[in-house]
Scaffold this motif. Structure first.
Motif, mmCIF file in Angstrom:
data_model
loop_
_atom_site.group_PDB
_atom_site.id
_atom_site.type_symbol
_atom_site.label_atom_id
_atom_site.label_comp_id
_atom_site.label_asym_id
_atom_site.label_seq_id
_atom_site.Cartn_x
_atom_site.Cartn_y
_atom_site.Cartn_z
ATOM 1 N N GLN A 87 -24.214 -1.341 10.515
ATOM 2 C CA GLN A 87 -23.564 0.018 9.933
ATOM 3 C C GLN A 87 -22.057 0.057 10.994
ATOM 4 N N GLU A 88 -22.079 -0.443 12.169
ATOM 5 C CA GLU A 88 -21.010 -0.304 12.773
ATOM 6 C C GLU A 88 -19.717 -1.309 11.992
ATOM 7 N N ILE A 89 -20.066 -2.577 11.738
ATOM 8 C CA ILE A 89 -19.326 -3.566 10.773
ATOM 9 C C ILE A 89 -18.993 -2.969 9.504
ATOM 10 N N ARG A 90 -20.082 -2.377 8.835
ATOM 11 C CA ARG A 90 -19.619 -1.711 7.530
ATOM 12 C C ARG A 90 -18.713 -0.730 7.653
ATOM 13 N N GLU A 91 -18.840 0.278 8.730
ATOM 14 C CA GLU A 91 -17.889 1.075 9.008
ATOM 15 C C GLU A 91 -16.303 0.818 9.078
ATOM 16 N N LEU A 92 -16.150 -0.227 9.797
ATOM 17 C CA LEU A 92 -14.975 -1.101 10.237
ATOM 18 C C LEU A 92 -14.397 -1.576 8.855
ATOM 19 N N LEU A 93 -15.164 -2.262 8.285
ATOM 20 C CA LEU A 93 -14.682 -2.981 6.974
ATOM 21 C C LEU A 93 -14.402 -1.809 5.889
ATOM 22 N N ASP A 94 -14.917 -0.917 5.487
ATOM 23 C CA ASP A 94 -14.651 0.041 4.728
ATOM 24 C C ASP A 94 -13.389 0.829 5.210
ATOM 25 N N ARG A 95 -13.112 1.152 6.372
ATOM 26 C CA ARG A 95 -12.139 1.750 6.977
ATOM 27 C C ARG A 95 -10.749 0.871 6.588
ATOM 28 N N ALA A 96 -10.983 -0.590 6.975
ATOM 29 C CA ALA A 96 -9.909 -1.594 6.761
ATOM 30 C C ALA A 96 -9.456 -1.476 5.293
ATOM 31 N N VAL A 97 -10.595 -1.654 4.389
ATOM 32 C CA VAL A 97 -10.419 -1.732 2.777
ATOM 33 C C VAL A 97 -9.598 -0.449 2.385
ATOM 34 N N LEU A 98 -10.071 0.893 2.919
ATOM 35 C CA LEU A 98 -9.298 2.100 2.724
ATOM 36 C C LEU A 98 -7.669 1.756 3.079
ATOM 37 N N SER A 99 -7.709 1.348 4.245
ATOM 38 C CA SER A 99 -5.987 1.465 4.843
ATOM 39 C C SER A 99 -5.509 0.435 4.066
ATOM 40 N N GLU A 100 -5.797 -0.660 3.570
ATOM 41 C CA GLU A 100 -5.114 -1.806 2.964
ATOM 42 C C GLU A 100 -4.838 -1.028 1.685
ATOM 43 N N ARG A 101 -5.897 -0.404 0.628
ATOM 44 C CA ARG A 101 -5.603 0.304 -0.656
ATOM 45 C C ARG A 101 -4.239 1.215 -0.450
ATOM 46 N N GLY A 102 -4.458 1.948 0.740
ATOM 47 C CA GLY A 102 -3.202 3.061 0.749
ATOM 48 C C GLY A 102 -1.789 2.353 0.914
ATOM 49 N N GLN A 103 -1.881 1.115 1.727
ATOM 50 C CA GLN A 103 -0.677 0.539 2.034
ATOM 51 C C GLN A 103 -0.385 -0.181 0.867
ATOM 52 N N LEU A 104 -1.316 -0.638 -0.042
ATOM 53 C CA LEU A 104 -0.782 -1.199 -1.419
ATOM 54 C C LEU A 104 -0.053 -0.124 -2.451
ATOM 55 N N ALA A 105 -0.695 1.301 -2.515
ATOM 56 C CA ALA A 105 0.023 2.198 -2.996
ATOM 57 C C ALA A 105 1.296 2.597 -2.794
ATOM 58 N N ARG A 106 1.295 2.591 -1.380
ATOM 59 C CA ARG A 106 2.709 3.144 -0.664
ATOM 60 C C ARG A 106 3.820 2.055 -0.899
ATOM 61 N N ASP A 107 3.521 0.776 -0.963
ATOM 62 C CA ASP A 107 4.501 -0.304 -0.859
ATOM 63 C C ASP A 107 5.226 -0.547 -2.334
ATOM 64 N N VAL A 108 6.304 0.349 -2.260
ATOM 65 C CA VAL A 108 6.843 0.251 -3.754
ATOM 66 C C VAL A 108 7.763 -1.054 -4.106
ATOM 67 N N ASP A 109 8.114 -1.732 -3.056
ATOM 68 C CA ASP A 109 8.723 -3.119 -3.011
ATOM 69 C C ASP A 109 7.842 -4.278 -3.580
ATOM 70 N N MET A 110 6.550 -4.230 -3.462
ATOM 71 C CA MET A 110 5.718 -4.985 -3.904
ATOM 72 C C MET A 110 5.827 -5.467 -5.539
ATOM 73 N N ASP A 111 5.564 -6.734 -5.897
ATOM 74 C CA ASP A 111 5.402 -7.056 -7.278
ATOM 75 C C ASP A 111 4.289 -6.408 -7.817
ATOM 76 N N ASP A 112 4.303 -5.886 -8.878
ATOM 77 C CA ASP A 112 3.072 -5.024 -9.722
ATOM 78 C C ASP A 112 2.025 -6.227 -9.883
ATOM 79 N N SER A 113 2.204 -7.431 -10.323
ATOM 80 C CA SER A 113 1.362 -8.378 -10.446
ATOM 81 C C SER A 113 0.579 -8.635 -9.237
#
Length: 696
Positions: A87-113
C-alpha cells in the motif's frame, strides 16, 4: 582538608543465583490447596500443577497468564493485515505519477510530441505495482518531486527487506547514503562468510569477535541485545528470518509475487538481494528446527510493512512458545521452562515477576521436604507435609468447636495432664510448658562455665554480667514441667469408603476428619494408639498417608462387620488402654465376611449381614469401648439402625453437617479422654475444664 573521593561505582543486576534479598515464599496456602486436591483424588504432582495454574489469593496463576497470551495473539491477528508495504509503495507511485503529469502539463517549452509520448507511457503503466515500478526504472522524470518519490520507493524497499532480517534497520537506514548501503552490503558479505565457515566447523571465537567489532552496531536491543557468541547470533537471525518467511507464507499468492518482484529493486542493488538470499539459505541450513513453513491469518485493517510484519510474526511465535510453556502439558514440564524474558516482552514485567514467584514456589515445594519421590519416581506428600496439613485442619476444628460453644482458644497449661511440680529436659515432640526459671538458669550457668575466668572485662565471667549482656538459650537448656499421665486410649476410627460416600461428596470431609484426629493424637496424646480402618465392600487398616491418597472407590458394599472385627482386634492388642470406637458412615451394612473369608453382598441388607455387625458391636461393648456413631445423610432407615446400634452399647449418635464432621469426631474423642464417670453431651463439650490448643 581531606579530598573527596572521585571514584565511581557501577552496579549491575545480581547474577549469582537466587536473589538473596527476595522475600521467602509462603508455602502455607499452596500446601493447603495441594492437600485438599490430594484428598480429592489428585496425585501430588497434579495437585501442585493445579495450584500453579490457579494461583493464590495474591498471586497470578498460569491459566491467567495463558489467557492474556491468547488474548494478545487474537488482538495482533485481528488488528493487522500484511500488505502495508504494498500500500505504501502504491501511494508513493501514484503520487509520483500525479506529480509528473502536473509537471508535463505546466512545461510549455516541451515539444508536444514528447509530451504526448510521456503521457501515453504514464497512461499505459501495468496494473501490477511491481511491474509499474519496474517499467518506470528507465523513465526520465521531469518533476523533481516525482523523482524523489520514486527514489523513496527503492529506498523503502531496501530498508524493509533489511528490517525483515535485522530489527530496527528501517529506521536506522532512513536517508541512508551510498556509503551506508555499501557498509550494509559489506556486513552481509562478512556475515555469510562467517556462517559458511561455522557450517564447516572452521570458525573460531576470534572470527566472531572480529565480525562484531566491525559490524556490532547493526545488532540492537530490538534483536534481543548484542549476541555473545556465534550460536546466539545464529539463533537471533534464524528466528527473525523464519518469521519473515512465515509472513510471506501468510500472504496471498498475488501479494507474494508483487513483493518478490519489488524486492529485486531494493536500493537499486541486485547484489543486496543476492546476499540476503544467501543469508536465508545459510540460516535454514544451520537452524532447520525453526518454523520456516508456518503461516498466519490476518483479518485487521492496520497495514504492516515487511519489517513490522516480521516483528509481529516473531511476537506470534513468542506467544505460541509461551502458550506451550504456560500449558505445562508436555512430558517433564517444569516451571523453570518459562522464558521470563519473552514473558516480560509480551505481557510486561509484572507478569514476569509473577512467573518468577511461581518458579520459586515450585522449587520451594520440591526442596522444602513437603513433597518426596517414591522408588518409582512418583511424588507424594511427605510426613512433614502431612503434619503441616493436619495442623491446619486441627486449627479449623478447634475454631469450630470453640465457636459452637461460645468458647475461646484456651491456651491453658497441662492440656495433656495436670502439673506434678517436677521438671525434666525437653525432648523432641514435647508439648508441655517450659519451666522458664529453670531454663534461664541453665543458660546462665552454661555460659558462665563456657567462658574462661581470665579473659574479658570484670563481671563478664559472672552470671550477672551475662544477664546484663543478654542470655543466649540453647536447646539443651530447656526444661519442661512434668504432668501427670492420663489414661491411655486405644482408638479405632472406622470410616465408610463405600460407593455412596464418593457419590454424595463425603469423600474429602472423611479424609480431613481422619487427618485432623491423627494429628491431634500424634501431637497431644502420643500415648494413645490410633487405628484407621476403612470399610467398603471389605475393610482394611491404613496408615494416614495411604488414606489421604486413597482414590474414590466405586464398589458397592458397606462391610461394617469386617471393620468392627479389625477394631476389636486393635482393642485386644492394647488390653490396658481405654477402647474408643468412632464410626463414620452414611449407610446400613450391606456386606459381611463369610466364615471362609469371602465377602457376601446384598441390598437391601440381608438379616445375616445385620446380625454379624451387631455381634461384633456387642463384642466391642464387652471390651468396654466408648462408642460414637457419626451418621451422614438423612435416610430414615439409616437413622433407625444407627440409633438402635448405639443403644445396645450405651453409645452416642451424632448427625453433623459435612463441614462439622471433623469437629464432631475430634470432640467425641476428646470427650472420651475426660475423667472417668464424666457425662459428655453434645460433641462441643470437649474442653473438660482444661482446654486444648493447636500450635502453628
Amino acid at each position: 582538608m581531606a579530598r573527596r573521593s572521585t571514584a565511581r561505582h557501577r552496579y549491575s543486576p545480581y547474577d549469582g543465583g537466587p536473589d538473596p534479598l527476595a522475600p521467602p515464599v509462603d508455602l502455607a496456602e499452596a500446601l493447603d490447596a495441594i492437600g485438599q486436591d490430594v484428598m480429592a483424588g489428585y496425585s501430588p504432582e497434579r495437585a501442585m500443577r493445579e495450584f500453579l495454574r490457579r494461583g493464590g489469593q495474591e498471586r497470578t496463576g498460569l491459566d491467567e497468564m495463558a489467557r492474556r497470551v491468547a488474548e494478545k495473539r487474537r488482538e495482533l491477528t485481528a488488528r493487522h493485515h500484511l500488505d502495508g508495504t504494498l500500500q505504501e509503495i502504491r501511494e508513493l507511485l501514484d503520487r509520483a505519477v500525479l506529480s509528473e503529469r502536473g509537471q508535463l502539463a505546466r512545461d510549455v517549452d516541451m515539444d508536444d510530441s514528447e509530451r504526448s509520448f510521456r503521457q501515453m507511457r504514464l497512461d499505459n503503466l501495468p496494473s501490477s505495482t511491481a511491474a509499474a515500478v519496474s517499467e518506470l526504472s528507465s523513465y526520465d522524470w521531469q518533476s523533481s518531486d516525482a523523482r524523489a518519490d520514486y527514489e523513496r520507493i527503492k529506498d523503502l524497499l531496501g530498508r524493509e527487506v533489511l528490517d525483515q532480517r535485522f530489527a530496527g534497520m528501517k529506521q536506522a537506514l532512513e536517508s541512508a547514503t551510498d556509503e551506508d548501503r555499501e557498509a550494509v552490503n559489506q556486513m552481509l558479505m562478512d556475515l555469510n562468510a562467517l556462517l559458511a565457515k561455522h557450517a564447516r566447523g572452521e570458525d573460531t571465537p576470534e572470527d566472531f569477535d572480529s565480525f562484531m567489532s566491525k559490524h556490532g552496531d547493526y545488532f540492537t536491543e530490538a534483536d534481543g541485545g548484542r549476541p555473545r557468541n556465534v550460536e546466539e547470533l545464529i539463533d537471533a537471525l534464524a528466528r527473525r528470518a523464519a518469521a519473515a518467511q512465515r509472513m510471506l507464507n501468510s500472504m496471498s499468492r498475488e501479494q507474494r509475487e508483487e513483493l518478490m518482484a519489488l524486492s529485486q529493486q531494493a536500493f537499486g542493488s541486485p547484489a543486496l538481494m543476492d546476499q540476503l538470499s544467501q543469508l536465508d539459505a545459510n540460516l535454514q541450513a544451520l537452524r532447520p528446527g525453526e518454523d520456516w513453513s508456518g503461516s498466519e491469518r490476518f483479518d485487521g485493517e492496520e497495514g504492516l510493512g515487511l519489517g513490522d510484519g516480521t516483528g509481529v510474526l516473531q511476537d506470534l511465535a513468542d506467544l505460541d512458545d509461551l502458550a506451550e510453556q504456560l500449558g505445562q502439558t508436555y512430558d517433564g514440564a517444569r516451571m523453570d521452562d518459562l522464558d521470563l524474558d519473552k514473558l516480560a516482552r509480551q505481557l510486561g514485567n509484572p507478569a514476569a515477576v509473577d512467573a518468577r514467584t511461581l518458579q520459586r514456589l515450585e522449587q520451594a515445594l520440591r526442596d522444602s521436604g513437603y513433597l518426596k519421590r517414591t522408588s518409582d519416581g512418583q511424588l507424594q506428600l511427605s510426613p512433614k507435609a502431612m503434619r503441616q496439613l493436619g495442623r491446619a485442619l486441627l486449627r479449623d476444628v478447634a475454631t469450630r468447636l470453640s465457636g459452637r460453644q461460645g468458647q475461646r482458644d484456651v491456651r491453658t497449661s497441662g492440656a495433656a495432664g495436670e502439673r506434678s511440680g517436677a521438671t525434666r529436659a525437653w525432648e523432641f515432640g514435647d508439648t508441655e510448658p517450659w519451666d522458664v526459671t529453670r531454663t534461664v538458669t541453665n543458660a546462665v550457668l552454661r555460659e558462665a562455665s563456657d567462658r574462661s575466668p581470665t579473659t574479658g572485662s570484670p563481671g563478664e565471667s559472672s552470671p550477672w554480667g551475662a544477664e546484663r549482656r543478654g542470655v543466649r538459650l540453647h536447646i539443651d537448656d530447656v526444661e519442661v514441667t512434668e504432668t501427670e499421665a492420663r489414661t491411655q486410649a486405644a482408638v479405632a476410627l472406622l470410616v465408610d469408603t463405600s460407593f455412596s460416600m464418593a457419590m454424595d461428596g463425603r469423600w474429602v470431609p472423611m479424609k480431613r476428619t481422619a487427618l485432623a484426629l491423627h494429628t491431634l493424637i500424634r501431637s497431644r496424646f502420643r500415648g494413645d494408639a490410633l487405628q484407621l480402618i476403612t470399610f467398603g465392600r471389605h475393610a482394611q487398616t491404613m496408615d494416614i498417608e495411604q488414606l489421604t491418597a486413597l482414590d474414590a472407590r466405586w464398589d458397592k458394599g458397606t462391610n461394617l462387620h469386617h471393620g468392627l472385627l479389625l477394631a476389636n482386634r486393635h482393642f485386644r492388642k492394647h488390653p490396658n488402654a481405654q477402647p474408643v470406637l468412632l464410626v463414620v458412615t452414611d449407610g446400613e451394612p450391606t456386606s459381611h465376611l463369610e466364615p471362609g473369608g469371602e465377602v457376601y453382598f446384598e441390598y437391601p441388607p440381608h438379616p445375616l449381614t445385620v446380625a454379624y455387625a451387631v455381634r461384633e458391636l456387642d463384642n466391642a461393648g464387652r471390651l468396654g469401648a466408648q462408642t460414637t456413631f457419626f451418621r451422614l445423610g438423612e435416610d430414615p432407615g439409616l437413622a433407625r439402625f444407627i440409633d438402635s446400634m448405639a443403644r445396645r452399647v450405651g453409645g452416642r449418635v451424632v448427625a453433623p453437617e459435612l463441614d462439622d464432621l471433623g469437629a464432631a469426631v475430634v470432640g467425641s474423642y476428646l470427650g472420651s479422654r475426660g475423667p472417668a464417670g464424666s457425662t459428655y453431651g453434645h460433641y462441643g463439650d470437649w474442653f473438660g475444664g482444661r482446654g486444648f490448643w493447636v500450635g502453628s
